[in-house]
Motif scaffolding. Structure first.
Motif, short mmCIF file in Angstrom:
data_model
loop_
_atom_site.label_atom_id
_atom_site.label_comp_id
_atom_site.label_asym_id
_atom_site.label_seq_id
_atom_site.Cartn_x
_atom_site.Cartn_y
_atom_site.Cartn_z
N VAL A 8 0.92 -1.26 0.08
CA VAL A 8 -0.27 0.06 0.03
C VAL A 8 0.93 1.06 0.04
N THR A 9 0.65 1.86 -0.89
CA THR A 9 1.57 3.41 -1.11
C THR A 9 0.75 4.26 -1.25
N VAL A 10 1.24 5.46 -0.41
CA VAL A 10 0.59 6.78 -0.65
C VAL A 10 1.43 7.98 -1.05
N SER A 11 0.90 8.67 -1.99
CA SER A 11 1.71 9.91 -2.51
C SER A 11 0.79 11.17 -2.41
N ALA A 12 1.47 12.20 -2.00
CA ALA A 12 0.89 13.61 -2.26
C ALA A 12 2.06 14.70 -2.09
N ASP A 13 1.72 15.76 -2.93
CA ASP A 13 2.75 16.84 -3.11
C ASP A 13 4.05 16.32 -3.13
N GLY A 14 4.43 15.46 -4.05
CA GLY A 14 5.85 14.92 -4.33
C GLY A 14 6.22 13.93 -3.27
N ARG A 15 5.44 13.64 -2.02
CA ARG A 15 6.11 12.80 -1.04
C ARG A 15 5.47 11.52 -1.01
N VAL A 41 2.60 19.70 3.60
CA VAL A 41 1.80 19.25 2.64
C VAL A 41 0.68 20.08 2.19
N LYS A 42 0.51 20.62 1.04
CA LYS A 42 -0.80 21.27 0.79
C LYS A 42 -2.18 20.46 0.81
N ASP A 43 -3.24 20.77 1.18
CA ASP A 43 -4.50 19.91 1.27
C ASP A 43 -4.55 19.82 -0.12
N GLY A 44 -5.40 18.77 -0.61
CA GLY A 44 -5.70 18.36 -1.87
C GLY A 44 -5.50 16.72 -2.04
N LYS A 45 -5.35 16.66 -3.22
CA LYS A 45 -5.26 15.31 -3.93
C LYS A 45 -3.93 14.58 -3.28
N MET A 46 -4.45 12.99 -2.95
CA MET A 46 -3.69 12.26 -2.19
C MET A 46 -3.91 10.89 -2.99
N GLN A 47 -2.94 10.23 -3.30
CA GLN A 47 -3.14 9.02 -4.25
C GLN A 47 -2.96 7.74 -3.22
N VAL A 48 -3.58 6.82 -3.15
CA VAL A 48 -3.40 5.57 -2.71
C VAL A 48 -3.32 4.47 -3.64
N VAL A 49 -2.28 3.64 -3.76
CA VAL A 49 -2.08 2.71 -4.86
C VAL A 49 -1.81 1.20 -4.24
N LEU A 50 -2.64 0.17 -4.58
CA LEU A 50 -2.22 -1.24 -3.96
C LEU A 50 -1.56 -1.87 -5.12
N ASN A 51 -0.22 -2.44 -4.78
CA ASN A 51 0.53 -3.20 -5.74
C ASN A 51 0.57 -4.61 -5.19
N GLY A 52 0.56 -5.49 -6.17
CA GLY A 52 0.53 -6.86 -5.70
C GLY A 52 -0.65 -7.76 -5.70
N ILE A 53 -1.73 -6.91 -6.26
CA ILE A 53 -2.88 -7.62 -6.03
C ILE A 53 -3.19 -8.85 -6.89
N SER A 54 -2.27 -9.11 -8.04
CA SER A 54 -2.09 -10.12 -8.74
C SER A 54 -1.71 -11.48 -7.68
N HIS A 55 -1.08 -11.21 -6.65
CA HIS A 55 -0.62 -12.25 -5.74
C HIS A 55 -1.68 -12.60 -5.07
#
Length: 169
Positions: free
Chosen positions: A68-75, A147-161
């Motif tokens: 589970v990866t989270v990204s926001a504002d370049g972090r 970190v600015k308020d706004g868009k945050m992305q959560v990505v799930l990797n490995g669902i194929s496992h």
């Protein structure tokens, strides 16, 4: 779990059990104790025979897991895993790793577990032994003040496992 500070990411990463000179590391223990590192054997790429058996013995592969990866504002916080492991228990055990401490301002995704009554309540992994019909993992995101308020992305990797008989949603 051994964590290594990655200056390019400004975050901890899994050290993969390898200690390198002139690097910064973090190890969590549940009690005050001396931590002793016992070196494990290293193998060349073209290992064979008994060396391969040793390599398999020292591998730390999970039965199945999702990153589970989270990204926001370049972090980004990449080192978060959930899943099932036959060595795990339903609750705290040695497959559940505490979230490394923050150095500076950083984005952090973690699995909160106050109910485990451990010195750490934020975990970077949450592995389980038993799959229930409606197993769920709760996670939280800590956003640094910078970190600015706004868009945050959560990505799930490995669902194929994940075995086909389970649904992820």
């Amino acid at each position: 779990k051994l964590w290594k500070w990655d200056t390019s990411l400004e975050d901890y990463v899994d050290a993969g059990g390898l200690l390198e000179p002139w690097q910064g590391y973090w190890v969590q223990t549940d009690t005050q104790k001396t931590v002793t590192f016992i070196p494990l054997p290293e193998f060349d790429e073209d290992t064979s025979g008994s060396a391969k058996m040793l390599a398999a013995r020292y591998s730390d592969k999970l039965e199945w897991s999702i990153q589970v990866t989270v990204s926001a504002d370049g972090r980004t916080d990449r080192e978060n895993y959930l899943g099932f492991d036959p060595k795990a228990h339903d609750g705290y055990d040695r497959t559940d790793y505490g979230e490394p401490p923050h150095i500076g301002e950083r984005l952090s995704l973690y699995f909160p577990h106050k109910e485990w009554e451990r010195p750490t309540v934020r975990y970077t992994t949450d592995m389980r032994k038993t799959f229930n019909y409606a197993s769920e993992w709760k996670f939280a995101v800590s956003r640094p003040a910078g970190v600015k308020d706004g868009k945050m992305q959560v990505v799930l990797n490995g669902i194929s496992h994940v075995p086909d008989k389970y649904y992820i949603y």
